[in-house]
Design an enzyme around this catalytic site. Structure first.
Site, mmCIF file in Angstrom:
data_model
loop_
_atom_site.group_PDB
_atom_site.id
_atom_site.type_symbol
_atom_site.label_atom_id
_atom_site.label_comp_id
_atom_site.label_asym_id
_atom_site.label_seq_id
_atom_site.Cartn_x
_atom_site.Cartn_y
_atom_site.Cartn_z
ATOM 1 N N HIS A 64 5.435 6.259 11.330
ATOM 2 C CA HIS A 64 4.973 6.032 9.775
ATOM 3 C C HIS A 64 3.957 7.022 9.829
ATOM 4 O O HIS A 64 2.793 6.816 9.608
ATOM 5 C CB HIS A 64 4.380 4.514 9.872
ATOM 6 C CG HIS A 64 3.978 4.271 8.524
ATOM 7 N ND1 HIS A 64 3.938 4.973 7.459
ATOM 8 C CD2 HIS A 64 3.588 2.872 8.120
ATOM 9 C CE1 HIS A 64 3.624 4.318 6.520
ATOM 10 N NE2 HIS A 64 3.293 3.048 6.785
ATOM 11 N N ARG A 73 11.353 3.864 3.015
ATOM 12 C CA ARG A 73 11.114 3.168 3.950
ATOM 13 C C ARG A 73 12.506 2.236 4.187
ATOM 14 O O ARG A 73 13.006 1.748 3.303
ATOM 15 C CB ARG A 73 9.822 2.014 3.659
ATOM 16 C CG ARG A 73 9.641 0.851 4.669
ATOM 17 C CD ARG A 73 8.627 0.210 4.415
ATOM 18 N NE ARG A 73 7.323 0.744 4.591
ATOM 19 C CZ ARG A 73 6.164 0.567 4.857
ATOM 20 N NH1 ARG A 73 5.866 -0.919 4.435
ATOM 21 N NH2 ARG A 73 5.185 1.013 5.145
ATOM 22 N N ARG A 89 0.770 -1.128 -0.253
ATOM 23 C CA ARG A 89 -0.157 -0.053 0.159
ATOM 24 C C ARG A 89 0.869 1.176 -0.197
ATOM 25 O O ARG A 89 0.599 2.157 -0.858
ATOM 26 C CB ARG A 89 -0.943 0.070 1.311
ATOM 27 C CG ARG A 89 -2.423 -0.616 1.108
ATOM 28 C CD ARG A 89 -2.751 -1.209 2.479
ATOM 29 N NE ARG A 89 -1.723 -2.211 2.755
ATOM 30 C CZ ARG A 89 -2.055 -3.467 2.498
ATOM 31 N NH1 ARG A 89 -3.005 -3.820 2.154
ATOM 32 N NH2 ARG A 89 -1.098 -4.547 2.828
ATOM 33 N N THR A 90 1.710 1.290 0.806
ATOM 34 C CA THR A 90 2.572 2.618 1.100
ATOM 35 C C THR A 90 3.215 3.012 -0.223
ATOM 36 O O THR A 90 3.253 4.000 -0.817
ATOM 37 C CB THR A 90 3.228 2.516 2.324
ATOM 38 O OG1 THR A 90 2.632 2.145 3.485
ATOM 39 C CG2 THR A 90 3.964 3.967 2.685
ATOM 40 N N LYS A 114 25.544 -3.440 -1.710
ATOM 41 C CA LYS A 114 27.102 -3.469 -1.852
ATOM 42 C C LYS A 114 27.633 -2.675 -0.470
ATOM 43 O O LYS A 114 28.901 -2.753 -0.494
ATOM 44 C CB LYS A 114 27.603 -2.649 -2.993
ATOM 45 C CG LYS A 114 27.005 -3.401 -4.107
ATOM 46 C CD LYS A 114 27.456 -2.557 -5.436
ATOM 47 C CE LYS A 114 26.563 -2.995 -6.629
ATOM 48 N NZ LYS A 114 27.108 -2.020 -7.906
#
Ligand code: NCD
Length: 307
Positions: free
Chosen positions: A129, A101, A51-52, A80
Site C-alpha cells: 500500500h 485498489r 480515506r484512500t 460480469k
C-alpha cells in the site's frame, strides 16, 4: 509509462522531493490549484475504502483536476467477469491517471502492464500500500524532523497488514533504524518481508508478542487493525482481534516524544482516550496523506508529459 506499485519504485531522493513538494503545497496551496486543470483521475476501488479513495479524489480536486470513479466491484463490469487488464485498458481511454485498489495481491502490477496511463497501487490484497506509506513517511518526517536513527514499533496484524509491509520496506532504507515487531504468533510479519527486507539489509529487529516490554524504547509506534477480511475463519479473527488495545495507562512508560501512528480505520486497537494525547498523530497522518498524494499525482503526470 511509469506506475507506482511498490514504495521502492520511488528512490530515497524522489521521496525527499515528494515531501518537499507536499510542504510547498501546504505553504502555497493557491500555486497548485490549476496544475491539473482538464486532467482526469480515475479511482477504481474493488475493496472498501474511505480515506484512500477520498484523499485521492480530494487531492485531484485541489489540483484543479476532475475525478471519475468505480467505487465497488459489484457496480462495474468486474461483476460480469471482466479481467483487471481489460478494465484498466478501458479506463485508460477515459482518464490520465488511475488509482486502483484490489483484493488480489499483484492486481496493481497486472493493471500497470495493460494501462496506457500511470497506475498507482492504492492497496493490493495483503501485499502493498505505497501511498499509505507516503502518508506514514511524511508524518514521521514532520513529527521527528528526520528519518534516520529511529526505533519503530509495529504492532498488531503484521501478517496481513499491507501498510506494515510497505512501511518496513521504506524505512529499511534509512540509517540507524530498528524495528520492534509486536504481534500474536499467528500474525507475525511474513517471512518474505523478514528475509528479503529486514535481514537482507541487516536491520536490527526484535519479534515479540508483548507491547509493554519495549514501549520505553520506541520513537514511533505504528498500531494496526487485525485484518478481518483476510482471515480464513471468523473464530481466529475473534480470538485475535483484541490482542492489543493501546490505552493511556499502557503509554505511561513511553517517551514523551513518541509518535503514535495508525493507518486507520481503527476498530479497537487504540482506545479513544488516547486521542487527546499530544503523541497521537493518526489524524494528522490522514491529512498528510492527501498532500503526498497531490505531490505524487503531479510527479507522475509531469513525467508522463500530461501536464
Ligand atoms: C489500510 C488499508 O487499506 O490497508 N487503510 C488505509 O488505506 N488507510 C489499513 C487497514 O485497512 O487496516
Amino acid at each position: 509509462m511509469r506506475s507506482i506499485i511498490d514504495i521502492v519504485d520511488l528512490s530515497e531522493e524522489e521521496l525527499r522531493m515528494l515531501m518537499a513538494v507536499a510542504l510547498d503545497i501546504i505553504d502555497r496551496p493557491n500555486a497548485y490549484e490549476e496544475s491539473c486543470r482538464h486532467r482526469k483521475l480515475a479511482t477504481m476501488f474493488f475493496e472498501p475504502s474511505t480515506r484512500t479513495r477520498l484523499s485521492f479524489e480530494a487531492a485531484m480536486y485541489e489540483l484543479g483536476g476532475n475525478v471519475i470513479s468505480v467505487s465497488s466491484s459489484d457496480s462495474s463490469s468486474a461483476a460480469k467477469g471482466e479481467s483487471v487488464a481489460d478494465t484498466v485498458r478501458t479506463v485508460s481511454c477515459y482518464a490520465d491517471i488511475i488509482a486502483m485498489r484490489h483484493p488480489k495481491e499483484g492486481a496493481a502490477l497486472v493493471a500497470a502492464n495493460s494501462a496506457t496511463v500511470p497506475v498507482i497501487n492504492a492497496g493490493d490484497g495483503g501485499h502493498n500500500h505505497p501511498t499509505q506509506t507516503l502518508a506514514d513517511l511524511f508524518t514521521i518526517f514532520r513529527e521527528k524532523g528526520r528519518m534516520e536513527n529511529l526505533t519503530i514499533g509495529l504492532c498488531g496484524d503484521l501478517k496481513f497488514g499491507r501498510t506494515v509491509h510497505s512501511l518496513i520496506n521504506a524505512m529499511s532504507r534509512y540509517k540507524g533504524v530498528k524495528f520492534v515487531l509486536i504481534s500474536p504468533e499467528e500474525l507475525k510479519v511474513p517471512s518474505y518481508v523478514k528475509k528479503d527486507v529486514i535481514q537482507k539489509n541487516t536491520i536490527p529487529y526484535v519479534q515479540t508478542t508483548d507491547l509493554l516490554s519495549y514501549m520505553s524504547e520506541l520513537d514511533v509506534l505504528y498500531m494496526t487493525r487485525v485484518q478481518r477480511e483476510r482471515f480464513f475463519n471468523e473464530e481466529d479473527y475473534l480470538r485475535l482481534k483484541d490482542s492489543y488495545i493501546l490505552t493511556p495507562q499502557k503509554l505511561r512508560g513511553a517517551k514523551p516524544t513518541l509518535s503514535i501512528l495508525h493507518p486507520l480505520p481503527r476498530v479497537n486497537e487504540i482506545s479513544v482516550a488516547v486521542d487527546a494525547d499530544p503523541r497521537a498523530c493518526y489524524f494528522k497522518q490522514v491529512e498528510n496523506g492527501k498532500y503526498m498524494r497531490m505531490a505524487l499525482i503531479l510527479k507522475l503526470l509531469k513525467e508522463a508529459g500530461t501536464i
